[in-house]
Design a protein around this motif. Sequence first.
Motif: not given
Length: 119
Positions: A38-40, A45-46, A51-52, A118-119
Amino acid sequence: MITYREQYWLSIADLREGRSQSREDRVALYRARSEVTRAIDRLALATADPALRTPASAAVWSAIELADIPLGPVTDGRFADEVEAALAERRERSRNAHTVLRNAATVYIQQLSRGARRD
């Protein structure tokens, strides 16, 4: 991910102490793994920023792959030498991957706060 690793190492400690894994132990480990998924998914989605996402993926898999170590029997509170070596190596790899992720997240958040991403 931290909860998954915690549950995994608790199960290893129990096995070393001669305790078998209960159904509740398995449920806790599987639930913790579901939380990692769920976290990944939330991260995906974020942001699409590699890089992250790249260090996050590495950290997730380094934790989940702990369960791929074939454990075998315990004698005098220890697994076979090669299993103990694999556990130590993967523990270190998982810790390091988590540190890399934390550092990447710190940089990412700092850049966001400065308005640089900014994504």
